[in-house]
Motif scaffolding. Sequence first.
Motif, short mmCIF file in Angstrom:
data_model
loop_
_atom_site.label_atom_id
_atom_site.label_comp_id
_atom_site.label_asym_id
_atom_site.label_seq_id
_atom_site.Cartn_x
_atom_site.Cartn_y
_atom_site.Cartn_z
N GLN A 1 0.79 -1.14 -0.06
CA GLN A 1 -0.10 0.04 -0.09
C GLN A 1 0.94 1.38 0.05
O GLN A 1 2.04 1.43 0.52
CB GLN A 1 -0.98 0.19 1.18
N LEU A 2 0.42 2.13 -0.68
CA LEU A 2 1.04 3.42 -0.88
C LEU A 2 0.37 4.54 -0.03
O LEU A 2 -0.86 4.68 -0.11
CB LEU A 2 1.29 3.94 -2.19
N GLN A 3 1.09 5.44 0.51
CA GLN A 3 0.47 6.49 1.40
C GLN A 3 1.13 7.70 1.06
O GLN A 3 2.35 7.87 1.24
CB GLN A 3 0.56 6.07 2.79
N ALA A 4 0.32 8.82 0.79
CA ALA A 4 0.95 10.16 0.42
C ALA A 4 0.56 10.92 1.43
O ALA A 4 -0.43 10.84 2.19
CB ALA A 4 0.35 10.76 -0.80
N TYR A 5 1.53 11.77 2.34
CA TYR A 5 1.13 12.59 3.12
C TYR A 5 2.17 13.91 2.96
O TYR A 5 2.97 14.08 2.22
CB TYR A 5 1.23 12.11 4.36
N GLY A 6 1.83 14.97 3.78
CA GLY A 6 2.40 16.31 3.95
C GLY A 6 1.76 17.42 3.10
O GLY A 6 2.28 18.43 2.98
N GLY A 7 0.65 17.19 2.54
CA GLY A 7 0.01 18.39 2.07
C GLY A 7 -0.69 19.20 3.12
O GLY A 7 -0.35 19.12 4.31
N GLY A 8 -1.38 20.35 2.63
CA GLY A 8 -1.62 21.27 3.52
C GLY A 8 -1.92 22.80 2.93
O GLY A 8 -2.04 22.70 1.50
N LEU A 9 -2.10 23.81 3.59
CA LEU A 9 -2.47 25.32 3.04
C LEU A 9 -1.32 25.95 3.07
O LEU A 9 -0.45 25.95 4.15
CB LEU A 9 -3.51 25.62 3.93
N VAL A 10 -1.14 26.49 1.91
CA VAL A 10 0.21 27.26 1.84
C VAL A 10 -0.21 28.52 1.05
O VAL A 10 -0.99 28.52 -0.04
CB VAL A 10 1.58 26.69 1.32
N GLN A 11 0.62 29.37 1.07
CA GLN A 11 0.16 30.76 0.40
C GLN A 11 0.71 30.52 -0.89
O GLN A 11 1.83 29.81 -1.28
CB GLN A 11 0.87 32.00 1.25
N PRO A 12 0.44 31.31 -1.84
CA PRO A 12 1.05 31.45 -3.40
C PRO A 12 2.69 31.77 -3.13
O PRO A 12 2.92 32.76 -2.45
CB PRO A 12 0.30 32.50 -4.19
N GLY A 13 3.39 30.85 -3.71
CA GLY A 13 4.84 31.17 -3.91
C GLY A 13 5.50 30.35 -2.62
O GLY A 13 6.81 30.36 -2.51
N GLY A 14 4.82 29.76 -1.96
CA GLY A 14 5.27 29.14 -0.86
C GLY A 14 5.80 27.77 -1.33
O GLY A 14 5.89 27.35 -2.37
N SER A 15 6.25 26.81 -0.26
CA SER A 15 6.69 25.50 -0.62
C SER A 15 6.27 24.43 0.35
O SER A 15 5.89 24.74 1.49
CB SER A 15 8.15 25.37 -0.34
N LEU A 16 6.38 23.15 -0.30
CA LEU A 16 5.64 22.05 0.60
C LEU A 16 6.56 20.68 0.13
O LEU A 16 6.88 20.72 -1.15
CB LEU A 16 4.20 21.47 0.49
N ARG A 17 6.64 19.81 0.77
CA ARG A 17 7.27 18.73 0.49
C ARG A 17 6.33 17.36 1.03
O ARG A 17 5.91 17.18 2.00
CB ARG A 17 8.80 18.24 1.44
N LEU A 18 5.97 16.80 -0.15
CA LEU A 18 5.07 15.48 -0.07
C LEU A 18 6.15 14.27 -0.01
O LEU A 18 7.12 14.24 -0.41
CB LEU A 18 4.32 15.46 -1.00
N SER A 19 5.42 13.30 0.87
CA SER A 19 6.20 11.97 1.02
C SER A 19 5.49 11.03 0.80
O SER A 19 3.94 11.07 0.66
CB SER A 19 6.62 11.91 2.59
N CYS A 20 5.71 10.08 0.17
CA CYS A 20 5.23 8.61 -0.25
C CYS A 20 5.88 7.63 0.42
O CYS A 20 6.96 7.19 0.14
CB CYS A 20 5.19 8.68 -1.84
N ALA A 21 5.13 7.03 1.32
CA ALA A 21 5.61 5.73 2.10
C ALA A 21 4.95 4.58 1.62
O ALA A 21 3.59 4.63 1.24
CB ALA A 21 5.69 6.04 3.44
#
Length: 121
Positions: A1-21
């Motif tokens: 099974q694959l699970q994505a996580y790390g999303g959220g609310l961010v302002q334009p121009g911002g950054s996020l890192r998603l992970s897949c375990a």
Amino acid sequence: QLQAYGGGLVQPGGSLRLSCAASGFTLDYYAIGWFRQAPGKEREGVSCISRRDDSTYYADSVKGRFTISRDNAWNTVYMQMNSLKPEDTAVYYCATDLCEYDNWYRQYDYWGQGTLVTVSS
């Protein structure tokens, strides 16, 4: 099974890192891709990292802003997302994919629960 996580609310121009375990299998045996689904829009393949040599592939809409990578020691694939735009808002999924020899097939056979990314001020 694959699970994505790390999303959220961010302002334009911002950054996020998603992970897949993964549980139950080893990610480095597979090419892994990220795709996204926004309300009212078709599914869009975002990126892929190959099984053979870790070469990477990106949709034109994210090229230069997103970076996919893998850490085999942690059995995890990441996607660093920079310079986020409101049009990046979607649920993001990681999945087994096929990309190699300059071809990206967007062939999603297995995926799990996605993670919501919202880009808004």
